[in-house]
Design a protein around this motif. Structure first.
Motif, short mmCIF file in Angstrom:
data_model
loop_
_atom_site.label_atom_id
_atom_site.label_comp_id
_atom_site.label_asym_id
_atom_site.label_seq_id
_atom_site.Cartn_x
_atom_site.Cartn_y
_atom_site.Cartn_z
N GLY A 389 -18.85 22.74 -24.51
CA GLY A 389 -18.85 22.55 -22.82
C GLY A 389 -18.57 20.80 -23.56
O GLY A 389 -18.27 20.24 -21.80
N ASP A 413 -15.65 23.17 -33.33
CA ASP A 413 -15.73 22.52 -32.50
C ASP A 413 -15.03 23.16 -31.07
O ASP A 413 -14.14 22.83 -31.67
N THR A 414 -15.01 23.82 -30.47
CA THR A 414 -13.98 24.47 -29.75
C THR A 414 -14.38 23.84 -28.53
O THR A 414 -14.79 23.93 -27.45
N GLN A 417 -12.59 26.44 -21.01
CA GLN A 417 -12.73 25.75 -20.23
C GLN A 417 -12.80 27.83 -19.19
O GLN A 417 -12.59 28.71 -19.21
N THR A 418 -13.70 27.89 -17.98
CA THR A 418 -14.20 28.59 -16.70
C THR A 418 -12.34 29.32 -17.08
O THR A 418 -12.60 30.94 -17.31
N ASP A 502 -7.78 17.94 -18.45
CA ASP A 502 -8.72 17.38 -19.48
C ASP A 502 -7.43 15.86 -20.25
O ASP A 502 -6.56 16.37 -20.07
N ARG A 517 -12.37 14.38 -18.30
CA ARG A 517 -11.80 14.68 -17.59
C ARG A 517 -10.57 13.95 -17.01
O ARG A 517 -10.85 12.70 -16.86
N LYS A 523 -19.41 15.70 -15.97
CA LYS A 523 -19.51 17.17 -16.86
C LYS A 523 -21.67 16.31 -17.45
O LYS A 523 -21.35 15.85 -18.12
N ARG A 528 -20.72 21.65 -15.44
CA ARG A 528 -19.83 21.14 -14.83
C ARG A 528 -20.00 20.72 -13.04
O ARG A 528 -20.06 21.98 -12.18
O1 PRX Z 1 -13.88 19.12 -20.35
C1 PRX Z 1 -13.53 20.09 -20.89
C2 PRX Z 1 -14.72 20.42 -21.92
O2 PRX Z 1 -15.43 21.06 -20.83
C3 PRX Z 1 -14.69 21.76 -19.60
C4 PRX Z 1 -14.73 22.92 -18.47
O3 PRX Z 1 -15.78 23.18 -18.94
P1 PRX Z 1 -16.78 24.55 -18.07
O4 PRX Z 1 -15.11 25.49 -17.41
O5 PRX Z 1 -17.54 24.48 -18.09
O6 PRX Z 1 -16.83 25.44 -20.16
C5 PRX Z 1 -17.49 24.85 -20.41
C6 PRX Z 1 -17.63 25.99 -21.49
C7 PRX Z 1 -16.43 26.35 -22.02
C8 PRX Z 1 -13.02 20.95 -20.17
O7 PRX Z 1 -12.04 21.22 -19.26
N1 PRX Z 1 -15.10 20.81 -23.14
C9 PRX Z 1 -15.42 21.67 -22.87
N2 PRX Z 1 -15.61 21.93 -24.47
C10 PRX Z 1 -15.13 20.75 -25.02
C11 PRX Z 1 -14.46 20.10 -23.67
N3 PRX Z 1 -14.48 18.90 -23.72
C12 PRX Z 1 -14.47 18.26 -25.29
N4 PRX Z 1 -15.03 19.21 -26.39
C13 PRX Z 1 -15.25 20.49 -26.31
N5 PRX Z 1 -15.05 21.11 -27.38
#
Ligand code: PRX
Length: 634
Positions: A389, A413-414, A417-418, A502, A517, A523, A528
């Motif tokens: 996230g 640590d994954t 994104q949506t 990002d 971002r 965030k 988001r």
């Molecule tokens: O900025 C990155 C951050 O979350 C964004 C995507 O948000 P969303 O679509 O709400 O999805 C979140 C769940 C998958 C990305 O563009 N983000 C997500 N995972 C990471 C992350 N930033 C750093 N490390 C991560 N593991």
């Protein structure tokens, strides 16, 4: 706002893989798997073979109309069939599929066979409400079994689901519902949150008045609040009554691999939320493969992803991924610290959770209470931990690793994104880990860091994170907004590559360090939130003439909102107005929009064309150099 990740890059610790885990792992050799992933079609078609297709695809990947990629062309499949029905004829039939637990300590278990029957009843009931393939059904539900059942029921009959997160409120709800033109809304009497019941029905009732497409409202009697049948209007029906007498057999709809599966709204830099559209075949293959490999899911695992089904994490890794793998998914309704900050660890101990996946903001929140809670409970069942996230700061990583994982369990640590639907950059259990880095792109994923001219940036230097080749779970478009889909993601950088939004750096080992971002997306506690959404909520208040918001660093939530407001003639900023503004924004957007500070200003920095330059506000706020101000109006 970009966080300073120089501290992240300075992080030199490396944690070797746990060899006991690697011995049994699905993927034992990282490099070899990455190599295999280079042949996209071969790699993904092998993964797709593991499912039951009604008709096999003619072509794995169609790139003839970029970026409108197609996966598993002409393949026919049903995702719910693969996630549920398929297990009924195996020895998983009586295994628990869904283990629901709430903050009151109540639990409900549904075996695969029970889930199968419930999904079929709901699928038949939806059909009776006139829902056909391609229609949209929305939900506004807590984390409860009926939510999973309803979504699977949609999938079974080919209806498109659109989940509205139960933490969003009226304004956000109406916008999403109307954009998706939902015919049916499934909601509940309430949800448990920190000892209270939040009345979801009340919010839904109010929102629905502005949603003309809704024909039927289904109400789950979840918390047992006293809603009587006589309280319901003519188009409302209780869930229990709706499915009463329905057959527990329902043939799966034969879906084309490219038929829409769901719409999920997410925030962008500008305008209304984006309806991210995912389709069937590729999503299924991508989500199941990544969960299986990254978290090394095996028979006997108890999987717990704390993400809410209102977000992509819940779609991909609470429902679809785990059920497609035939594992048990734990669904938790409640907060991480109620009735006390040991609740999550108590659940891990009680049920023997083996794989645990959560967000950095939750870790940082729990860290505040010290080491006591994770050390009260026996957490030895845990084998792999995960984070998602937002960037996880090394301090939180270490706390998680030491106190929860007892220095034995790796942390995945994954990054994803949506829009990506599935993990994109993440380690596998064989990978050496560096706290704060999501490591390398997964097999089959081609990610790079470039500058605005499309050139690869030197190691250690920040740039735009892009994905160069298509992947199966990629979103196919923004619902009814193809132009925005192209402009935001595919045209804003050279080379026809996917722009993730990002900023990241790569180190000498090829490990990627996500900085944050590059657009005006905040965030907040991993959620988001688009600055423009918050701004339009502010200007909808009678006292506000203009608004600009930026993210401000927060030690626990990552970011909170700081708002700069120009008030209308005759209004003065005072405590009462601040309170009222906070209430107003919460009403419009829900508790996800956490407001830090509100400041009254006389002017906002704008370009000559009238666009607010949030960059200037951020720089001022952080005491940084203002940068290029040549486009500034005055
Ligand atoms: O900025 C990155 C951050 O979350 C964004 C995507 O948000 P969303 O679509 O709400 O999805 C979140 C769940 C998958 C990305 O563009 N983000 C997500 N995972 C990471 C992350 N930033 C750093 N490390 C991560 N593991």
């Amino acid at each position: 706002m970009l966080r300073d990740t120089s501290v992240l890059m300075d992080e030199k610790r490396v944690f070797k893989p746990n060899y006991q885990l690697v011995e049994d792992a699905h993927v034992k050799n990282w490099e070899a798997e990455l190599e295999k992933g280079k042949d996209l079609e071969k790699y993904w078609s092998e993964k797709a073979e593991q499912f039951e297709w009604f008709e096999k695809w003619d072509k794995v990947l169609d790139e003839s109309n970029k970026p409108f990629y197609k996966w598993f062309v002409n393949g026919k499949i049903n995702l719910a069939y693969n996630a549920v029905d398929r297990w009924i004829s195996t020895d998983k039939r009586n295994q628990v599929a869904i283990l629901y637990v709430n903050e009151r300590g109540e639990e409900k278990k549904l075996t695969y066979y029970e889930l199968y029957r419930e999904v079929n009843k709901m699928a038949n009931a939806l059909k009776n409400l006139g829902i056909k393939k391609g229609d949209t059904v929305s939900t506004y539900l807590p984390m409860c079994p009926e939510l999973l059942i309803s979504l699977l029921a949609c999938t079974k009959i080919g209806a498109i689901h659109s989940v509205v997160y139960s933490g969003l409120s009226v304004g956000a709800f109406v916008e999403r519902m109307n954009d998706a033109r939902a015919k049916v809304l499934i909601t509940a009497d309430g949800t448990y949150r920190r000892g209270k019941i939040i009345d979801l029905k009340k919010i839904a009732d109010e929102a629905i008045l502005q949603c003309p497409t809704i024909e039927t409202i289904v109400v789950v009697n979840h918390t047992g609040q006293a809603i009587e049948i006589s309280d319901l209007s003519g188009r409302e029906i209780f869930y229990e009554r709706l499915i009463e007498g329905e057959s527990d057999e329902c043939a799966p709809e034969k879906m084309d691999a490219e038929d829409p599966l769901f719409i999920l709204y997410t925030s962008g830099s500008t305008g209304k939320p984006k309806g991210v559209l995912h389709t069937t075949g590729g999503y299924m293959v991508g989500v199941a493969t990544t969960l299986r490999n990254v978290f090394d899911v095996h028979n006997g695992d108890l999987w717990w992803c704390t993400g809410d089904i209102g977000w992509i994490t819940g779609h991909s890794y609470v429902i679809y991924g785990p059920l497609l793998l035939g594992t048990t998914t734990l669904v938790y309704e409640g907060a991480p610290d109620y009735p006390d900050p040991g609740i999550w660890w108590r659940i891990v101990e009680k049920y023997g959770v083996t794989k645990f996946y959560t967000a950095p903001t939750a870790i940082r929140h729990l860290m505040r209470f010290g080491n006591k809670y994770p050390n009260i409970y026996n957490l030895s069942s845990l084998k792999i931990l995960g984070s998602v996230g937002e960037p996880i700061n090394p301090e939180a990583w270490m706390w998680y690793y030491k106190n929860v994982g007892k220095e034995k369990t790796p942390i995945m640590d994954t990054w994803w994104q949506t829009e990506t639907g599935m993990h994109m950059i993440a380690p596998l259990p064989v990978a050496p880990l560096k706290p704060g880095s999501a490591t390398r792109p997964l097999p089959g994923i081609d990610a790079e860091i470039i500058d605005e001219n499309g050139n690869q940036v030197p190691l250690g230097k920040g740039g735009y994170l892009i994905i160069k080749k298509p992947w199966p779970a990629m979103f196919r478009t923004l619902y009814e907004d193809e132009e925005r889909f192209l402009d935001v993601y595919w045209k804003s950088l050279p080379g026809g590559v996917y722009r993730a939004g990002d900023v990241a750096r790569k180190d000498e080992d090829g490990y990627l360090w996500i900085q944050g971002r590059s657009d005006d997306v905040l965030k907040i506690a991993g959620h988001r939130v688009g600055t423009s959404e918050v701004e339009s909520a502010f200007v909808a208040h009678s006292a506000v003439a203009e608004a600009a918001v930026i993210g401000k660093s927060d030690p626990i939530k990552g970011q909170v909102i700081k708002a700069f407001l120009i008030l209308k003639e005759g209004y003065k900023m005072n405590t009462a107005l601040i309170e009222d503004l906070k209430k107003h924004v919460r009403y419009e957007l829900g508790p996800v929009a956490v407001l830090g500070e509100i400041e009254q200003v006389e002017k906002l920095p704008k370009t000559r064309s009238g666009k607010i330059m949030r960059r200037i506000l951020r720089a001022q706020e952080e005491g940084d150099d203002l940068g290029d101000t040549s486009t500034l109006e005055e």
